[in-house]
Design a protein around this motif. Sequence first.
Motif, mmCIF file in Angstrom:
data_model
loop_
_atom_site.group_PDB
_atom_site.id
_atom_site.type_symbol
_atom_site.label_atom_id
_atom_site.label_comp_id
_atom_site.label_asym_id
_atom_site.label_seq_id
_atom_site.Cartn_x
_atom_site.Cartn_y
_atom_site.Cartn_z
ATOM 1 N N LEU A 1 0.847 -1.180 0.000
ATOM 2 C CA LEU A 1 0.000 0.000 0.000
ATOM 3 C C LEU A 1 0.886 1.235 0.000
ATOM 4 O O LEU A 1 1.753 1.375 0.856
ATOM 5 N N ILE A 2 0.695 2.127 -0.973
ATOM 6 C CA ILE A 2 1.330 3.430 -0.956
ATOM 7 C C ILE A 2 0.239 4.436 -0.630
ATOM 8 O O ILE A 2 -0.866 4.363 -1.162
ATOM 9 N N TYR A 3 0.533 5.376 0.286
ATOM 10 C CA TYR A 3 -0.554 6.252 0.720
ATOM 11 C C TYR A 3 -0.042 7.589 1.256
ATOM 12 O O TYR A 3 1.135 7.766 1.552
ATOM 13 N N THR A 4 -1.007 8.506 1.368
ATOM 14 C CA THR A 4 -0.786 9.832 1.929
ATOM 15 C C THR A 4 -1.288 9.857 3.364
ATOM 16 O O THR A 4 -2.379 9.357 3.642
ATOM 17 N N SER A 5 -0.523 10.457 4.254
ATOM 18 C CA SER A 5 -1.006 10.707 5.612
ATOM 19 C C SER A 5 -1.278 12.200 5.757
ATOM 20 O O SER A 5 -0.345 13.018 5.731
ATOM 21 N N ILE A 6 -2.548 12.550 5.881
ATOM 22 C CA ILE A 6 -2.904 13.960 6.051
ATOM 23 C C ILE A 6 -2.329 14.491 7.353
ATOM 24 O O ILE A 6 -1.866 15.639 7.426
ATOM 25 N N ALA A 7 -2.332 13.666 8.408
ATOM 26 C CA ALA A 7 -1.835 14.095 9.713
ATOM 27 C C ALA A 7 -0.339 14.390 9.696
ATOM 28 O O ALA A 7 0.152 15.187 10.506
ATOM 29 N N GLN A 8 0.403 13.764 8.783
ATOM 30 C CA GLN A 8 1.852 13.970 8.680
ATOM 31 C C GLN A 8 2.178 14.951 7.552
ATOM 32 O O GLN A 8 3.141 14.772 6.815
ATOM 33 N N LYS A 9 1.365 15.986 7.424
ATOM 34 C CA LYS A 9 1.573 17.024 6.407
ATOM 35 C C LYS A 9 1.583 16.432 4.998
ATOM 36 O O LYS A 9 2.452 16.726 4.190
ATOM 37 N N HIS A 10 0.587 15.583 4.752
ATOM 38 C CA HIS A 10 0.447 14.924 3.453
ATOM 39 C C HIS A 10 1.739 14.191 3.067
ATOM 40 O O HIS A 10 2.288 14.373 1.987
ATOM 41 N N ALA A 11 2.187 13.345 3.991
ATOM 42 C CA ALA A 11 3.400 12.550 3.765
ATOM 43 C C ALA A 11 3.073 11.297 2.968
ATOM 44 O O ALA A 11 2.041 10.658 3.184
ATOM 45 N N ILE A 12 3.979 10.934 2.051
ATOM 46 C CA ILE A 12 3.841 9.711 1.263
ATOM 47 C C ILE A 12 4.724 8.627 1.862
ATOM 48 O O ILE A 12 5.907 8.860 2.155
ATOM 49 N N SER A 13 4.178 7.427 2.042
ATOM 50 C CA SER A 13 4.972 6.283 2.495
ATOM 51 C C SER A 13 4.353 5.007 1.948
ATOM 52 O O SER A 13 3.262 5.006 1.365
ATOM 53 N N ILE A 14 5.050 3.889 2.156
ATOM 54 C CA ILE A 14 4.648 2.584 1.623
ATOM 55 C C ILE A 14 4.642 1.566 2.757
ATOM 56 O O ILE A 14 5.542 1.591 3.619
#
Length: 311
Positions: A148-161
């Motif tokens: 899963l690759i995704y955006t975290s809104i809580a982490q300032k729109h951070a991208i991680s996998i």
Amino acid sequence: MLIHINNREPRRDREGAIIDAHDGSLEYFAGRFYWYGTSYGETEGFTASNTYRVYSSPDLTDWTNHGAILPEHPPGVHYRPYVKHCPATGLYVLWYNWYPTLWAGQYGVAVSERPEGPFRIVHEHARVRHERPGDHGLFVDDDGVGYLIYTSIAQKHAISIERLTPDFLASSGEGSPILSHGDEACTLFKRGAIYYALFDTTCCFCPQGSGAQVVTASAPLGPYSFQGNINRHVTPCGDVPIINAQQAHVARFPTAEGPIYVWTGDCWGSRRDGIKGHDFQYWSEPLTFSDNGSIAPLYWTSEWSFQLPPA
């Protein structure tokens, strides 16, 4: 079979209706194409009336509307349905992003024995490492492991996998470092021995479109290195998108010469009749890769074709 792509006119189903499927994915399962997307109808897109639809086609032209794939879902605002086939279970697994209230994002997970559904919910709130998840994408590696690759809104729109469990129904908890901040609309794929993650700046329903930053790695969880942006160029008016679209997915299709990779993006605000559900989705010519693995910039193509391998 010769497959023809037309980016000139709205795509329609067998009944003649303009296809209402956005911010999802194009998949090829068992000799048939499936187009999963969010249906917006005549809304502005931020309403609880959003639904998920799937259309299927033998040739990317003759589309059958299978209707809602998640007929029973909790009330909220729903976006971005992505489906992959899980080799460990034989099931088709749907991950979707939904908000009980904007923008308190979470992921739901559902399964079906058939790619067209209907899907039944397994988890209404699948836990991931970072809070308030937003846009996402699914990827299955050559060994059958899902990511899963995704955006975290809580982490300032951070991208991680994150690596998924063998049944694709949850995150394993093992993940990559954060790849970027301030981004969304992410996708992950592999070509040869190189993994590609693409995303760009936040652009919620923006008519001007956004770019497509490319980072690459030799392993799915990284580390990743920045390679460039394939959907931006410099003009007298500044640095602007080449295709006025926001990235939805990079689809992988078989051809007689080997797999091709097709970039898809939603052209928000492109509808001619004012109906949001009729916004067009652009499908690029196959991405072009250099010897070192970098991707050439996108360019607009009105029509193009490819040949499916013999059945």
